[in-house]
Design a protein around this motif. Structure first.
Motif, PDB file in Angstrom:
ATOM      1  N   THR A  46       0.841  -1.198   0.000  1.00 24.69           N
ATOM      2  CA  THR A  46       0.000   0.000   0.000  1.00 24.69           C
ATOM      3  C   THR A  46       0.872   1.243   0.000  1.00 24.69           C
ATOM      4  O   THR A  46       1.689   1.448   0.911  1.00 24.69           O
ATOM      5  CB  THR A  46      -0.935   0.017   1.223  1.00 24.69           C
ATOM      6  OG1 THR A  46      -1.809  -1.120   1.156  1.00 24.69           O
ATOM      7  CG2 THR A  46      -1.769   1.288   1.236  1.00 24.69           C
ATOM      8  N   TRP A 106       3.220   0.932   3.522  1.00 26.98           N
ATOM      9  CA  TRP A 106       3.375  -0.280   4.342  1.00 26.98           C
ATOM     10  C   TRP A 106       3.163  -1.535   3.496  1.00 26.98           C
ATOM     11  O   TRP A 106       2.567  -1.493   2.427  1.00 26.98           O
ATOM     12  CB  TRP A 106       2.428  -0.274   5.532  1.00 26.98           C
ATOM     13  CG  TRP A 106       0.976  -0.051   5.205  1.00 26.98           C
ATOM     14  CD1 TRP A 106       0.322   1.157   5.130  1.00 26.98           C
ATOM     15  CD2 TRP A 106      -0.015  -1.047   4.907  1.00 26.98           C
ATOM     16  NE1 TRP A 106      -1.003   0.980   4.799  1.00 26.98           N
ATOM     17  CE2 TRP A 106      -1.241  -0.360   4.680  1.00 26.98           C
ATOM     18  CE3 TRP A 106       0.001  -2.431   4.822  1.00 26.98           C
ATOM     19  CZ2 TRP A 106      -2.421  -1.033   4.367  1.00 26.98           C
ATOM     20  CZ3 TRP A 106      -1.177  -3.109   4.504  1.00 26.98           C
ATOM     21  CH2 TRP A 106      -2.371  -2.407   4.270  1.00 26.98           C
ATOM     22  N   THR A 116      -1.295   2.007  13.771  1.00 27.58           N
ATOM     23  CA  THR A 116      -1.024   0.606  13.453  1.00 27.58           C
ATOM     24  C   THR A 116      -2.200  -0.269  13.841  1.00 27.58           C
ATOM     25  O   THR A 116      -2.568  -1.204  13.110  1.00 27.58           O
ATOM     26  CB  THR A 116       0.248   0.137  14.174  1.00 27.58           C
ATOM     27  OG1 THR A 116       1.349   0.939  13.757  1.00 27.58           O
ATOM     28  CG2 THR A 116       0.535  -1.325  13.876  1.00 27.58           C
ATOM     29  N   LEU A 130      -4.771  -0.170  11.168  1.00 29.64           N
ATOM     30  CA  LEU A 130      -4.390  -1.004  10.020  1.00 29.64           C
ATOM     31  C   LEU A 130      -4.648  -2.478  10.311  1.00 29.64           C
ATOM     32  O   LEU A 130      -5.180  -3.212   9.471  1.00 29.64           O
ATOM     33  CB  LEU A 130      -2.909  -0.796   9.685  1.00 29.64           C
ATOM     34  CG  LEU A 130      -2.511   0.493   8.978  1.00 29.64           C
ATOM     35  CD1 LEU A 130      -1.001   0.544   8.777  1.00 29.64           C
ATOM     36  CD2 LEU A 130      -3.216   0.598   7.633  1.00 29.64           C
ATOM     37  N   ARG A 189      -8.279  -3.447  10.013  1.00 28.54           N
ATOM     38  CA  ARG A 189      -8.660  -3.667   8.612  1.00 28.54           C
ATOM     39  C   ARG A 189      -8.212  -5.035   8.124  1.00 28.54           C
ATOM     40  O   ARG A 189      -8.953  -5.752   7.449  1.00 28.54           O
ATOM     41  CB  ARG A 189      -8.040  -2.597   7.714  1.00 28.54           C
ATOM     42  CG  ARG A 189      -8.680  -1.238   7.810  1.00 28.54           C
ATOM     43  CD  ARG A 189      -7.863  -0.204   7.059  1.00 28.54           C
ATOM     44  NE  ARG A 189      -7.486  -0.637   5.713  1.00 28.54           N
ATOM     45  CZ  ARG A 189      -6.613  -0.005   4.938  1.00 28.54           C
ATOM     46  NH1 ARG A 189      -6.015   1.092   5.395  1.00 28.54           N
ATOM     47  NH2 ARG A 189      -6.339  -0.457   3.731  1.00 28.54           N
ATOM     48  N   GLU A 244       6.165  -1.328   8.658  1.00 21.52           N
ATOM     49  CA  GLU A 244       5.996   0.117   8.497  1.00 21.52           C
ATOM     50  C   GLU A 244       7.371   0.784   8.540  1.00 21.52           C
ATOM     51  O   GLU A 244       8.352   0.177   8.913  1.00 21.52           O
ATOM     52  CB  GLU A 244       5.114   0.667   9.615  1.00 21.52           C
ATOM     53  CG  GLU A 244       3.694   0.106   9.621  1.00 21.52           C
ATOM     54  CD  GLU A 244       2.901   0.552  10.826  1.00 21.52           C
ATOM     55  OE1 GLU A 244       2.090   1.482  10.691  1.00 21.52           O
ATOM     56  OE2 GLU A 244       3.117  -0.040  11.911  1.00 21.52           O
TER      57      GLU A 244
END
Length: 491
Positions: free
Chosen positions: A48, A55, A144, A147, A150, A164
């Motif tokens: 992404t 990341w 984080t 993320l 998700r 990251e």
């Protein structure tokens, strides 16, 4: 016993682990090893782009880990190479997750769940360096955590590895609108997909143990040996004993370009091209360790004429220490006891590959070479192959020009021969690209009386057509099959 405890400095250890020579594709392959070892059916690799906040994640649906196992997995070298492992474990040194991750990012987070309860640990290298301690963080922070939410949505088991602050991208000069750097970032994703297709090809085949996805695209297996192609030459397999175990060696000679479609030929070249992919392929538990290398065996180097030679070696995990498998699982050193056997197998495979390439080269040259050299002209036009007798060949021309011959009848005979080449019978009797390729006059090196008589007829035809004796001999020396035979023309 008097001693000092000489514990390594965490910052120095991090720098060492970050400098082991991983590329991004090989680092991600190390993470996929862990997913396969955890019996994952699906492994998703996400890239992404977000400028300096870009990341990469590797998410699997494997069995997950307990909190204790998670801490162990995050500990550097918690399990050494002598630790007993399961039959499906692709690890060895216990540092792959950390060394691969530290080589590509400054912040590593792992979230895992066995039965719906997700646990998280984070290595932030800035924290390690600031405090000089291996402080494994429980809370990765809000961004984080969002993320991870998700990535773990609708999942109750599996593992997520999140990178990251990516090396080469995490900096104030990298903005989200930087299109050139963004293209480079996603080009790395394509390289990673090609590398995973090669390394885990055996896991992705018909009896697929798992599926890999890069940016939502399914990774298709790459078979370096084209085992499904009918024109591949499979040379005899050998089983070599080593310390109570056995090493399996399978040599292959690939089809030439004339036997492959353009797309298949390009695909068969692999990530590193034909020259870079020739040689040995070393597998450990079906995972490719080394792709296309002559293993430093004396006298073997990469040459174009050996591009079709590829040899599979399967080594048991129990004796991989004998092969000097490194931390990155990217290089091996063959045991001294096997080097002689491997050299013998390699030389034979290279010879067969060279002969196959040369034979195909001769066939291709008949369509484009000197009109005096080949008796047949072979062409492919509109997906059809045609075979025509070369009217410019001196022996054919002599017959056609002989006033005693009925030229029209000779031309009719030639055309009839051309139109009735027994291709179907030859295909049944002879498997293409194998060691039974027919050789002119049985492959003899010295011309016998019959061969000499034929050569004499060609020689006399050349002289009658205006060439000097020396010129006639020179033509013969370049003409198939006399170019590989010794006779009166070769002196």
């Amino acid at each position: 016993m008097e001693f000092d405890v000489a514990a390594p400095d965490p910052a120095g250890m991090v720098a060492s682990l970050s400098s082991l020579g991983y590329s991004l594709p090989t680092a991600i392959a190390d993470l996929v090893d862990n997913s396969i070892s955890a019996n994952a059916s699906n492994v998703e690799i996400d890239f992404t782009w977000a400028g300096s906040a870009s990341w990469i994640s590797v998410t699997d649906d494997g069995c997950g880990m307990s909190e204790e196992a998670l801490v162990t997995a995050m500990t550097v070298a918690a399990r050494g190479p002598s630790t007993k492992r399961s039959a499906h474990d692709l690890g060895r040194f216990g540092v792959g997750l950390k060394s691969a991750s530290f080589s590509q990012s400054r912040r590593l987070t792992v979230a895992t769940a066995a039965q719906g309860n997700w646990r998280t640990r984070t290595w932030d290298l800035e924290v390690v360096e600031r405090f000089g301690e291996w402080r494994l963080l429980h809370d990765p922070g809000q961004e984080t955590t969002e993320l991870l939410t998700r990535l773990t949505r609708d999942r109750n088991h599996g593992t997520v590895v999140l990178w990251e602050r990516l090396s080469g991208y995490h900096g104030t000069s990298v903005s989200k609108s930087d299109e050139k750097t963004q293209q480079q970032f996603y080009a790395e994703a394509e390289r990673t997909e090609a590398h995973l297709a090669m390394v885990f090809g055996r896991f992705l085949g018909r009896s697929a143990r798992c599926k890999l996805w890069v940016r939502g695209s399914a990774v298709k297996p790459w078979d370096p040996f084209l085992t499904a192609h009918p024109s591949v030459q499979r040379l005899p397999r050998e089983t070599l004993p080593l310390n109570g175990d056995s090493v399996r060696v399978e040599p292959y000679v690939l089809p030439t370009a004339q036997r492959l479609s353009e797309a298949d030929y390009q695909a068969a070249a692999g990530p590193h091209g034909w020259l870079g992919q020739q040689g040995f392929y070393v597998y450990r538990r079906n995972r490719l360790i080394l792709a296309g290398d002559w293993l430093g065996i004396r006298g073997l180097r990469r040459e174009e004429k050996y591009n079709l030679a590829r040899i599979a070696i399967d080594i048991p995990a129990e004796i991989d220490a004998e092969w000097g498998v490194d931390v990155r699982k990217a290089s091996v050193v063959p045991p001294v006891a096997l080097r002689g056997h491997l050299a013998r197998i390699a030389r034979h495979t290279r010879t067969v590959a060279s002969q196959s390439a040369r034979q195909r080269g001769r066939i291709a040259a008949r369509a484009h070479g000197s009109p005096l050299r080949f008796l047949w002209k072979v062409r492919r036009d509109d997906q059809r192959i045609s075979c025509r007798i070369n009217r410019s060949h001196p022996l054919v021309q002599a017959i056609l020009d002989d006033p005693r011959q009925d030229a029209a009848a000779v031309r009719a005979l030639l055309r009839l021969l051309e139109e009735t080449v027994p291709v179907q019978a030859l295909r049944v009797l002879h498997e293409t690209d194998t060691l039974d390729d027919p050789e002119p006059f049985g492959g003899v090196q010295e011309a016998d009386d019959d061969i000499t008589a034929i050569a004499r007829q060609v020689y006399e035809a050349l002289v009658q057509q205006g060439r000097s004796p020396d010129e006639a001999r020179e033509v013969l020396r370049a003409m198939q099959p006399f170019d590989e035979l010794k006779g009166f023309w070769s002196g």
